[in-house]
Design a protein around this motif. Structure first.
Motif, PDB file in Angstrom:
ATOM      1  N   ASP A 178      -2.186 -17.884   4.952  1.00  0.00           N
ATOM      2  CA  ASP A 178      -2.333 -17.282   3.621  1.00  0.00           C
ATOM      3  C   ASP A 178      -2.268 -15.759   3.677  1.00  0.00           C
ATOM      4  O   ASP A 178      -1.713 -15.125   2.774  1.00  0.00           O
ATOM      5  N   VAL A 179      -2.784 -15.152   4.737  1.00  0.00           N
ATOM      6  CA  VAL A 179      -2.728 -13.696   4.895  1.00  0.00           C
ATOM      7  C   VAL A 179      -1.296 -13.276   5.209  1.00  0.00           C
ATOM      8  O   VAL A 179      -0.762 -12.330   4.607  1.00  0.00           O
ATOM      9  N   ARG A 180      -0.655 -13.972   6.114  1.00  0.00           N
ATOM     10  CA  ARG A 180       0.717 -13.640   6.506  1.00  0.00           C
ATOM     11  C   ARG A 180       1.662 -13.740   5.314  1.00  0.00           C
ATOM     12  O   ARG A 180       2.499 -12.871   5.091  1.00  0.00           O
ATOM     13  N   GLU A 181       1.540 -14.789   4.514  1.00  0.00           N
ATOM     14  CA  GLU A 181       2.431 -14.984   3.367  1.00  0.00           C
ATOM     15  C   GLU A 181       2.255 -13.900   2.312  1.00  0.00           C
ATOM     16  O   GLU A 181       3.184 -13.582   1.582  1.00  0.00           O
ATOM     17  N   LYS A 182       1.083 -13.330   2.252  1.00  0.00           N
ATOM     18  CA  LYS A 182       0.794 -12.281   1.273  1.00  0.00           C
ATOM     19  C   LYS A 182       1.523 -10.971   1.608  1.00  0.00           C
ATOM     20  O   LYS A 182       1.867 -10.202   0.714  1.00  0.00           O
ATOM     21  N   TYR A 183       1.795 -10.720   2.907  1.00  0.00           N
ATOM     22  CA  TYR A 183       2.291  -9.410   3.325  1.00  0.00           C
ATOM     23  C   TYR A 183       3.665  -9.385   4.005  1.00  0.00           C
ATOM     24  O   TYR A 183       4.413  -8.429   3.829  1.00  0.00           O
ATOM     25  N   ILE A 184       4.002 -10.393   4.789  1.00  0.00           N
ATOM     26  CA  ILE A 184       5.257 -10.358   5.557  1.00  0.00           C
ATOM     27  C   ILE A 184       6.462 -10.268   4.624  1.00  0.00           C
ATOM     28  O   ILE A 184       6.544 -10.970   3.621  1.00  0.00           O
ATOM     29  N   GLY A 185       7.384  -9.387   4.977  1.00  0.00           N
ATOM     30  CA  GLY A 185       8.606  -9.211   4.200  1.00  0.00           C
ATOM     31  C   GLY A 185       8.488  -8.218   3.071  1.00  0.00           C
ATOM     32  O   GLY A 185       9.445  -7.978   2.342  1.00  0.00           O
ATOM     33  N   LYS A 186       7.315  -7.603   2.937  1.00  0.00           N
ATOM     34  CA  LYS A 186       7.111  -6.609   1.887  1.00  0.00           C
ATOM     35  C   LYS A 186       6.992  -5.221   2.512  1.00  0.00           C
ATOM     36  O   LYS A 186       6.720  -5.077   3.697  1.00  0.00           O
ATOM     37  N   VAL A 187       7.204  -4.214   1.685  1.00  0.00           N
ATOM     38  CA  VAL A 187       7.086  -2.831   2.140  1.00  0.00           C
ATOM     39  C   VAL A 187       5.630  -2.416   1.983  1.00  0.00           C
ATOM     40  O   VAL A 187       5.037  -2.569   0.922  1.00  0.00           O
ATOM     41  N   ILE A 188       5.053  -1.902   3.068  1.00  0.00           N
ATOM     42  CA  ILE A 188       3.634  -1.568   3.084  1.00  0.00           C
ATOM     43  C   ILE A 188       3.384  -0.224   2.409  1.00  0.00           C
ATOM     44  O   ILE A 188       4.108   0.744   2.624  1.00  0.00           O
ATOM     45  N   LYS A 189       2.362  -0.191   1.556  1.00  0.00           N
ATOM     46  CA  LYS A 189       1.924   1.064   0.959  1.00  0.00           C
ATOM     47  C   LYS A 189       0.924   1.676   1.928  1.00  0.00           C
ATOM     48  O   LYS A 189      -0.079   1.050   2.261  1.00  0.00           O
ATOM     49  N   LYS A 190       1.230   2.886   2.394  1.00  0.00           N
ATOM     50  CA  LYS A 190       0.363   3.538   3.387  1.00  0.00           C
ATOM     51  C   LYS A 190       0.396   5.034   3.192  1.00  0.00           C
ATOM     52  O   LYS A 190       1.298   5.577   2.573  1.00  0.00           O
ATOM     53  N   ASP A 191      -0.624   5.680   3.733  1.00  0.00           N
ATOM     54  CA  ASP A 191      -0.647   7.135   3.739  1.00  0.00           C
ATOM     55  C   ASP A 191       0.321   7.642   4.796  1.00  0.00           C
ATOM     56  O   ASP A 191       0.798   6.886   5.644  1.00  0.00           O
ATOM     57  N   ARG A 192       0.562   8.921   4.782  1.00  0.00           N
ATOM     58  CA  ARG A 192       1.428   9.540   5.782  1.00  0.00           C
ATOM     59  C   ARG A 192       0.770   9.423   7.160  1.00  0.00           C
ATOM     60  O   ARG A 192      -0.435   9.572   7.310  1.00  0.00           O
ATOM     61  N   SER A 193       1.574   9.196   8.189  1.00  0.00           N
ATOM     62  CA  SER A 193       1.035   8.972   9.532  1.00  0.00           C
ATOM     63  C   SER A 193       0.836  10.254  10.326  1.00  0.00           C
ATOM     64  O   SER A 193       0.141  10.249  11.331  1.00  0.00           O
ATOM     65  N   PHE A 194       1.458  11.347   9.915  1.00  0.00           N
ATOM     66  CA  PHE A 194       1.360  12.632  10.616  1.00  0.00           C
ATOM     67  C   PHE A 194       1.709  12.489  12.096  1.00  0.00           C
ATOM     68  O   PHE A 194       1.068  13.067  12.967  1.00  0.00           O
ATOM     69  N   GLY A 195       2.726  11.687  12.386  1.00  0.00           N
ATOM     70  CA  GLY A 195       3.206  11.536  13.760  1.00  0.00           C
ATOM     71  C   GLY A 195       2.524  10.454  14.571  1.00  0.00           C
ATOM     72  O   GLY A 195       2.972  10.140  15.670  1.00  0.00           O
ATOM     73  N   ASN A 196       1.438   9.869  14.072  1.00  0.00           N
ATOM     74  CA  ASN A 196       0.777   8.775  14.784  1.00  0.00           C
ATOM     75  C   ASN A 196       1.620   7.507  14.685  1.00  0.00           C
ATOM     76  O   ASN A 196       2.225   7.256  13.649  1.00  0.00           O
ATOM     77  N   PRO A 197       1.620   6.677  15.716  1.00  0.00           N
ATOM     78  CA  PRO A 197       2.346   5.410  15.643  1.00  0.00           C
ATOM     79  C   PRO A 197       1.561   4.303  14.942  1.00  0.00           C
ATOM     80  O   PRO A 197       1.995   3.159  14.932  1.00  0.00           O
ATOM     81  N   PHE A 198       0.429   4.620  14.371  1.00  0.00           N
ATOM     82  CA  PHE A 198      -0.388   3.655  13.633  1.00  0.00           C
ATOM     83  C   PHE A 198      -1.143   4.390  12.546  1.00  0.00           C
ATOM     84  O   PHE A 198      -1.340   5.606  12.605  1.00  0.00           O
ATOM     85  N   ILE A 199      -1.572   3.647  11.533  1.00  0.00           N
ATOM     86  CA  ILE A 199      -2.335   4.233  10.434  1.00  0.00           C
ATOM     87  C   ILE A 199      -3.259   3.158   9.853  1.00  0.00           C
ATOM     88  O   ILE A 199      -2.884   1.986   9.791  1.00  0.00           O
ATOM     89  N   LYS A 200      -4.468   3.557   9.473  1.00  0.00           N
ATOM     90  CA  LYS A 200      -5.414   2.612   8.852  1.00  0.00           C
ATOM     91  C   LYS A 200      -4.912   2.238   7.471  1.00  0.00           C
ATOM     92  O   LYS A 200      -4.423   3.074   6.724  1.00  0.00           O
ATOM     93  N   VAL A 201      -5.043   0.956   7.143  1.00  0.00           N
ATOM     94  CA  VAL A 201      -4.637   0.456   5.827  1.00  0.00           C
ATOM     95  C   VAL A 201      -5.716  -0.469   5.286  1.00  0.00           C
ATOM     96  O   VAL A 201      -6.467  -1.080   6.049  1.00  0.00           O
ATOM     97  N   GLY A 202      -5.806  -0.539   3.945  1.00  0.00           N
ATOM     98  CA  GLY A 202      -6.743  -1.442   3.298  1.00  0.00           C
ATOM     99  C   GLY A 202      -8.173  -0.969   3.235  1.00  0.00           C
ATOM    100  O   GLY A 202      -9.069  -1.747   2.984  1.00  0.00           O
ATOM    101  N   ASN A 203      -8.368   0.309   3.477  1.00  0.00           N
ATOM    102  CA  ASN A 203      -9.743   0.818   3.482  1.00  0.00           C
ATOM    103  C   ASN A 203     -10.106   1.523   2.183  1.00  0.00           C
ATOM    104  O   ASN A 203     -10.938   2.404   2.173  1.00  0.00           O
ATOM    105  N   GLY A 204      -9.503   1.079   1.095  1.00  0.00           N
ATOM    106  CA  GLY A 204      -9.876   1.553  -0.224  1.00  0.00           C
ATOM    107  C   GLY A 204      -9.448   2.875  -0.570  1.00  0.00           C
ATOM    108  O   GLY A 204      -8.760   3.628  -0.708  1.00  0.00           O
TER     109      GLY A 204
END
Length: 164
Positions: free
Chosen positions: A138-164
């Motif tokens: 159910d979690v995978r179907e909600k997100y896979i294949g969609k474009v993620i809304k995220k803040d700018r990464s500022f060069g990091n290869p990862f970024i926190k998401v879903g933290n309100g």
């Protein structure tokens, strides 16, 4: 674009330059990937699914196997936040969510066996990797294949998401 396409076809390992070509957004892509990117369906990660979006722009290759994608996502990361609020790992490429994994714990890099990656010549002493598996359907179907809304990464290869 032509340069990036040729590099994707030949494989970067056969060339002396390490750059895919200027202006290359994604390189080789499947029809499904192009459709998902162009559809513009942007998804915001819900708070109960908070985690880290891993920007696999340098390690992702179109047509990767499931194990290759998992190993590229789970490790090996420097300065990674490892707190209990991070429950999921989102494998992304060009903003597109390719897979979602459930994180069980974090261990020192090199603790787990890798089948498709080799770190012999790399110092991974100060790096981490997660222990996990694919997220529930159910979690995978909600997100896979969609474009993620995220803040700018500022060069990091990862970024926190879903933290309100």
């Amino acid at each position: 674009m032509i340069e990036a396409t040729c590099i994707d076809l030949l494989g970067i390992g056969e060339l002396s330059n390490k750059v895919r070509g200027s202006g290359s957004e994604m390189g080789r892509a499947t029809i499904e990937e192009i459709h998902n990117l162009k559809s513009g369906e942007i998804v915001e990660i819900q708070e109960e699914h908070q985690g880290l979006a891993f920007l696999l722009n340098s390690t992702y290759k179109s047509g990767m196997s499931e194990i290759e994608l998992f190993e590229s996502t789970r490790g090996v990361w420097r300065n990674i936040p490892r707190d209990d609020s991070i429950k999921y790992a989102y494998a992304t490429y060009g903003g597109l969510i390719k897979e979602v994994y459930q994180i069980h714990s974090w261990v020192k890099a090199g603790t787990q066996q890798y089948f498709t990656r080799c770190f012999d010549n790399r110092n991974i002493d100060q790096r981490w990797e997660f222990v996990g598996k694919k997220a529930p359907t159910d979690v995978r179907e909600k997100y896979i294949g969609k474009v993620i809304k995220k803040d700018r990464s500022f060069g990091n290869p990862f970024i926190k998401v879903g933290n309100g």
